[in-house]
Design a protein around this motif. Structure first.
Motif, mmCIF file in Angstrom:
data_model
loop_
_atom_site.group_PDB
_atom_site.id
_atom_site.type_symbol
_atom_site.label_atom_id
_atom_site.label_comp_id
_atom_site.label_asym_id
_atom_site.label_seq_id
_atom_site.Cartn_x
_atom_site.Cartn_y
_atom_site.Cartn_z
ATOM 1 N N VAL A 321 0.784 -1.347 -0.206
ATOM 2 C CA VAL A 321 0.051 -0.221 0.039
ATOM 3 C C VAL A 321 0.805 1.422 -0.067
ATOM 4 N N PHE A 323 0.390 5.154 0.597
ATOM 5 C CA PHE A 323 -0.093 6.199 1.203
ATOM 6 C C PHE A 323 0.248 7.782 0.413
ATOM 7 N N VAL A 409 -3.834 5.151 -1.083
ATOM 8 C CA VAL A 409 -4.792 5.588 -0.106
ATOM 9 C C VAL A 409 -4.613 7.043 -0.421
ATOM 10 N N VAL A 433 -13.757 2.856 -2.923
ATOM 11 C CA VAL A 433 -12.648 2.326 -3.598
ATOM 12 C C VAL A 433 -12.760 2.475 -4.955
ATOM 13 N N PHE A 443 -8.134 4.210 -2.476
ATOM 14 C CA PHE A 443 -9.259 4.535 -1.446
ATOM 15 C C PHE A 443 -8.841 6.023 -0.938
ATOM 16 N N THR A 445 -9.963 9.071 1.354
ATOM 17 C CA THR A 445 -10.337 9.569 2.623
ATOM 18 C C THR A 445 -9.561 10.994 2.816
ATOM 19 N N ASP A 470 -11.500 4.574 8.956
ATOM 20 C CA ASP A 470 -10.923 4.425 7.269
ATOM 21 C C ASP A 470 -9.972 3.570 7.544
ATOM 22 N N MET A 471 -9.109 3.821 8.311
ATOM 23 C CA MET A 471 -7.808 3.201 8.332
ATOM 24 C C MET A 471 -7.940 1.498 8.587
ATOM 25 N N VAL A 474 -8.457 0.151 5.359
ATOM 26 C CA VAL A 474 -7.430 -0.094 4.434
ATOM 27 C C VAL A 474 -6.942 -1.349 5.085
#
Length: 480
Positions: A321, A323, A409, A433, A443, A445, A470-471, A474
Motif C-alpha cells: 500500500v 499512502f 490511499v 474504492v 481508497f 479519505t 477508514d484506516m 485500509v
C-alpha cells in the motif's frame, strides 16, 4: 420561575448561581434517590420575594444511583447554557438514564453551543488600557450568549498572567490582580472604557495585513459573526475592506514580481544549479533511492524556489500500500521526510491503532515541495494549484511504477486529484474504492491535518474515530 410553577411543585431546589453545578448535582442526587419525578420539582437560582426555602430530602443511603461519566462531564458544560429550563432538562435526563442509557441530541447541541461561545470569547475579547504605572490595568467588554465567564476565566489567567485585567459581561465579571482571580456580578457596557491609543495602531496593522485575494466573506462572517463587530476595533474597517477587495486583489497581483529577487536567486543557485524545465528529461531510475536523488533537482514547477528541499517518499519498494498525502508541511520541508510534523504524529498514532505497521508501507506526497505564504516568522501552508499537482504527478507515477502497490490511499483532495487525474468531492466519496484504468485501487479519505484544524473537542474526537475506521478498512483491503 413563575409563581404558579413554584406553587404546583412539591419540591423546590434553589441554586446559588446560574452555573452552580455542584448545587444542581447535590439536589439531583437527593431527588433521584428518593424517587421524586421531574414534574414535582421546581428549580430556582437565588432568592426572590417567595420566602419558601429549599425543602429537599436527604439522600437515601440504601439507594444506588449510577449514571454514565459522559453525562456528568457534558452536564457540567450544559449547566452554563442560557436556557432557563436547563436544570429541569438535565434532571429529566438523569431520571430517564436510570432505565434508558442513551444521551439525546439536544444535550450534545447545547454542549456545542456553550463551547462555541467559549471559543468566541477567547477569540474576540479586546482589552483596553486604563491608568499608567502602578495603576495600569486592562479592561474588556464582551457579550456572551451563555454563562461562560467563570468557566472561561482560567484561560485568560494563563494567557495574560503578567497583567492586571478585568472582563465585563452582562452576566458576570472576572478580575485578575496578578495573584487572585475574582468572579463578580455583571455590568453594563457603560462601565467599559472608551477607545485607547493602541486601537488606532491595531487598525493600521490590520488594514496592512489584510489580504484581499484570500477573502471569503461567508467564511469570515461564520467565524466572526456581526454581533461581535461592535466590540472589535478593527470591525470599523471591515465593510470598506470587503467592498474594495476585488479592486485591491487585482492591484496586488499586478504588483507581483515576475521573477525572484536577484539576491534570492543567487542563494538558491548555491544549492540547486538547476536546468531549465525544457532541459529536464524523463526519470530513468529503476529504484526509489535513485529516483529520490533525481527528484532533488526537480524544476518542473516554481515551488522549488522557496522550499528548503524536495521531500520525497519513503518506505519499502515492495510495499502493498502507498499512502499519498497532499504536500510537505513546515517540519517536513526542514527534515526532508514526509509526515513528521503534527499531522504525521496523528497519522502514526491512528495507524498504530489500526494495526498498520508504517515501516511496511510507502508514504509520499502528491506534491514534493512545500508551498506556503510567509506570515511574520511563520510559514503558512498554501494549497497547490492544478498545474503544480499535474507537474509533480510525473514523480508520483514513477514511484507507483517502481513499487507496484495493490492499493493507494488518497489522503485529502490534492492526493485524490493526483491519483485519479481529476478533482473529486472528498466528503461524498470518502471511504470509496475507485479502480483506475491501470488496475490500481484508490481508497479516498481525508488528510489527517483536517483533524487538527477542528476546534470543538467533541467534533475532533468524532473525526478522529472516523479516520480510524477508514484506516481499519485500509487494513482489510491490504489483506484482500
Amino acid at each position: 420561575m413563575a409563581r404558579t410553577q413554584l406553587s404546583l411543585a412539591s419540591h423546590l431546589a434553589r441554586l446559588e448561581s446560574e452555573t452552580d453545578f455542584d448545587g444542581w448535582r447535590d439536589a439531583a442526587r437527593r431527588l433521584a434517590t428518593n424517587d421524586i419525578p421531574p414534574e414535582e420539582v421546581a428549580w430556582q437560582v437565588g432568592h426572590d420575594d417567595d420566602d419558601r426555602g429549599n425543602d429537599l430530602p436527604a439522600c437515601r443511603q440504601d439507594a444506588r444511583l449510577v449514571v454514565p461519566r459522559e453525562f456528568i462531564e457534558r452536564a457540567e458544560t450544559v449547566i452554563c447554557h442560557s436556557d432557563p429550563e436547563r436544570f429541569n432538562f438535565l434532571y429529566r435526563l438523569l431520571w430517564r438514564l436510570r432505565v434508558e442509557p442513551k444521551l439525546p441530541r439536544k444535550l450534545e447541541s447545547m454542549e456545542k453551543a456553550v463551547w462555541r461561545d467559549i471559543h468566541k470569547m477567547r477569540a474576540f475579547v479586546r482589552f483596553r488600557k486604563i491608568g499608567d504605572g502602578a495603576e495600569e490595568r486592562y479592561v474588556a467588554w464582551f457579550e456572551p450568549d451563555h454563562f461562560i465567564v467563570e468557566r472561561n476565566a482560567d484561560f485568560f489567567v494563563r494567557r495574560f498572567a503578567g497583567m492586571r485585567w478585568t472582563i465585563l459581561t452582562p452576566h458576570a465579571s472576572a478580575e485578575w490582580d496578578g495573584k487572585r482571580l475574582a468572579i463578580g456580578p455583571g455590568a453594563s457596557k457603560r462601565d467599559a472604557p472608551a477607545e485607547d491609543d493602541a486601537e488606532t495602531l491595531w487598525r493600521t496593522y490590520f488594514e496592512n495585513i489584510f489580504n484581499p485575494a484570500r477573502l471569503k466573506v461567508k467564511a469570515m462572517q461564520k467565524e466572526m459573526p456581526k454581533k461581535y463587530w461592535r466590540n472589535l476595533p478593527e470591525a470599523s474597517l471591515i465593510p470598506d475592506l470587503i467592498a474594495g477587495a476585488d479592486r485591491a486583489a487585482t492591484a496586488m497581483i499586478a504588483r507581483m514580481p515576475t521573477s525572484p529577487a536577484p539576491r534570492h536567486a543567487k542563494v538558491k543557485a548555491k544549492h540547486w544549479p538547476s536546468p531549465e524545465p525544457a532541459d529536464v528529461v524523463e526519470p530513468e531510475s529503476t529504484d526509489i533511492p535513485a529516483l529520490r536523488e533525481e527528484a532533488s533537482g526537480c524544476r518542473r514547477c516554481p515551488l522549488w524556489r522557496d522550499a528548503t528541499q524536495t521531500v520525497f517518499g519513503e518506505g519499502p519498494e515492495n510495499a502493498d500500500v502507498v499512502f499519498v498525502g497532499e504536500q510537505p508541511g513546515d517540519q517536513e520541508d526542514l527534515a526532508g521526510k514526509p509526515f513528521v510534523g503534527p499531522a504525521g504524529k496523528v497519522f502514526d498514532s491512528i495507524l498504530d491503532q489500526a494495526e498498520i505497521d508504517r515501516r511496511k508501507v510507502y508514504v509520499t506526497n502528491a506534491v514534493k515541495h512545500f508551498k506556503f505564504e510567509p506570515r511574520g516568522k511563520r510559514r503558512i501552508h498554501s494549497k497547490p494549484n492544478a498545474g503544480e499537482i499535474r507537474a509533480c504527478r510525473w514523480w508520483l507515477d514513477k514511484e507507483l511504477d517502481i513499487i507496484k502497490p495493490n492499493l493507494a490511499v488518497a489522503l485529502g483532495a490534492t492526493a485524490a486529484q493526483s491519483l485519479l487525474g481529476k478533482a473529486v468531492p472528498i466528503t461524498r466519496m470518502r471511504g470509496d474504492v475507485i479502480q483506475r484504468e491501470d488496475g490500481l485501487r484508490v481508497f479516498v479519505t481525508i488528510h489527517p491535518s483536517f483533524i487538527l484544524r477542528i476546534r470543538e473537542h467533541e467534533d475532533k474526537e468524532a473525526e478522529r474515530e472516523r479516520f480510524l475506521t477508514d484506516m481499519r478498512k485500509v487494513k482489510q483491503l491490504m489483506a484482500a
